[in-house]
Design an enzyme around this catalytic site. Structure first.
Site, short mmCIF file in Angstrom:
data_model
loop_
_atom_site.label_atom_id
_atom_site.label_comp_id
_atom_site.label_asym_id
_atom_site.label_seq_id
_atom_site.Cartn_x
_atom_site.Cartn_y
_atom_site.Cartn_z
N ASP A 52 0.87 -1.18 -0.13
CA ASP A 52 0.06 0.01 0.08
C ASP A 52 0.73 1.33 -0.18
O ASP A 52 2.06 1.24 0.22
CB ASP A 52 -0.95 0.09 1.43
CG ASP A 52 -1.97 -0.89 1.35
OD1 ASP A 52 -2.03 -1.73 0.35
OD2 ASP A 52 -2.96 -0.99 2.22
N HIS A 93 3.98 -2.21 2.97
CA HIS A 93 3.77 -0.77 2.45
C HIS A 93 5.09 -0.51 1.51
O HIS A 93 6.28 -0.92 2.19
CB HIS A 93 3.70 0.36 3.63
CG HIS A 93 2.49 0.14 4.28
ND1 HIS A 93 2.30 -0.72 5.38
CD2 HIS A 93 1.16 0.96 4.07
CE1 HIS A 93 1.00 -0.53 5.79
NE2 HIS A 93 0.55 0.23 5.10
N HIS A 112 -6.39 2.78 -3.58
CA HIS A 112 -6.12 2.68 -2.26
C HIS A 112 -6.83 4.25 -1.93
O HIS A 112 -6.81 4.49 -0.75
CB HIS A 112 -4.51 2.79 -2.01
CG HIS A 112 -4.46 2.57 -0.56
ND1 HIS A 112 -5.22 1.88 0.62
CD2 HIS A 112 -3.42 3.22 0.39
CE1 HIS A 112 -4.88 1.96 1.62
NE2 HIS A 112 -3.88 2.66 1.85
N HIS A 116 -4.37 9.88 1.21
CA HIS A 116 -4.49 8.74 2.38
C HIS A 116 -5.67 9.34 3.48
O HIS A 116 -5.51 8.80 4.70
CB HIS A 116 -3.39 8.73 3.01
CG HIS A 116 -3.15 7.23 3.52
ND1 HIS A 116 -3.43 6.78 4.57
CD2 HIS A 116 -2.41 6.12 3.06
CE1 HIS A 116 -3.28 5.50 4.89
NE2 HIS A 116 -2.72 5.00 3.89
ZN LIG Z 1 -2.52 2.96 3.46
#
Ligand SMILES: [Zn+2]
Length: 224
Positions: free
Chosen positions: A30, A176, A81, A85
């Site tokens: 991610d 990540h 995603h 964020h």
């Molecule tokens: Zn994330």
């Protein structure tokens, strides 16, 4: 930054959590693409001949289109995603739908293929996020194990230990490839952990790959 989502995750259907009934392990990353870190992951995965799913942010994708093309060109899968964020809890369904669609369009532009998966920031699978994802034709997928690699205290061994707390077989691993929402440079611990994680899964005769490789019940899931 990711807290209190365990109970939510456990309450969701196994398929939303990314659980399948196969010997496949879905490897997911991610928060990229980031030119400072993502290429190192692509290089390492190429050396190990492993493909994964990258859940990307539209904001980063818009300024790194070549990197998105490389992710696709290397055989990996791209998922949505979100645009930035921000947690889905502060977005309207309409706003989320627009941001998911913009991100999905950028993925299609870079890869020639429409994305299939959506993973909300912080794993907050709110009703709004679920509905917006359905509007855009995206299937929400969370994870069954994570490396806790966002922490400033994370090390290669700590990431390995965290991932191994849950059985990998049929699971979806969250890591990540960028520190967009993590401690600066934390991706280095993730990168350090990867070779040993891959070797461990291979020793268990598990096949590691992107979410599209999750067969069985997972592929029959019809959407929210
Ligand atoms: Zn994330």
């Amino acid at each position: 930054m990711i807290t209190a989502i365990g109970p939510v995750r456990r309450a969701l259907a196994p398929t939303v959590a990314g659980r399948s009934e196969t010997c496949h392990v879905a490897l997911t990353f991610d928060d990229g693409p980031d030119p400072a870190s993502t290429p190192a992951f692509l290089d390492l995965l190429a050396v190990h001949d492993v493909r994964a799913t990258f859940f990307v942010l539209g904001r980063l994708l818009s300024v790194n289109p070549d990197l998105a093309s490389r992710i696709h060109g290397d055989g990996h899968e791209l998922g949505v995603h979100g645009w930035d964020h921000m947690t889905p809890l502060v977005r309207s369904r309409r706003r989320m739908r627009e941001e998911m669609r913009r991100t999905a369009d950028l993925i299609e532009l870079a890869s020639g293929a429409a994305p299939r998966w959506y993973r909300p920031p912080f794993g907050v699978m709110s009703r709004t996020a679920t509905l917006a994802a359905a509007d855009v034709g995206l299937r929400p997928v969370l994870w069954t194990a994570w490396g806790r690699d966002w922490s400033s205290r994370a090390t290669g061994p700590s990431v390995i230990n965290a991932v191994r707390r849950q059985p990998a077989r049929g699971g979806t691993i969250l890591l990540h490839d960028a520190d967009t929402a993590s401690a600066p440079g934390s991706w280095r611990s993730t990168l350090e952990a990867l070779p040993e994680l891959l070797a461990g899964w291979r020793s268990e005769d598990l096949t590691v790959g992107p979410l599209r490789g999750h067969g069985g019940l997972f592929s029959l899931w019809a959407g929210p």
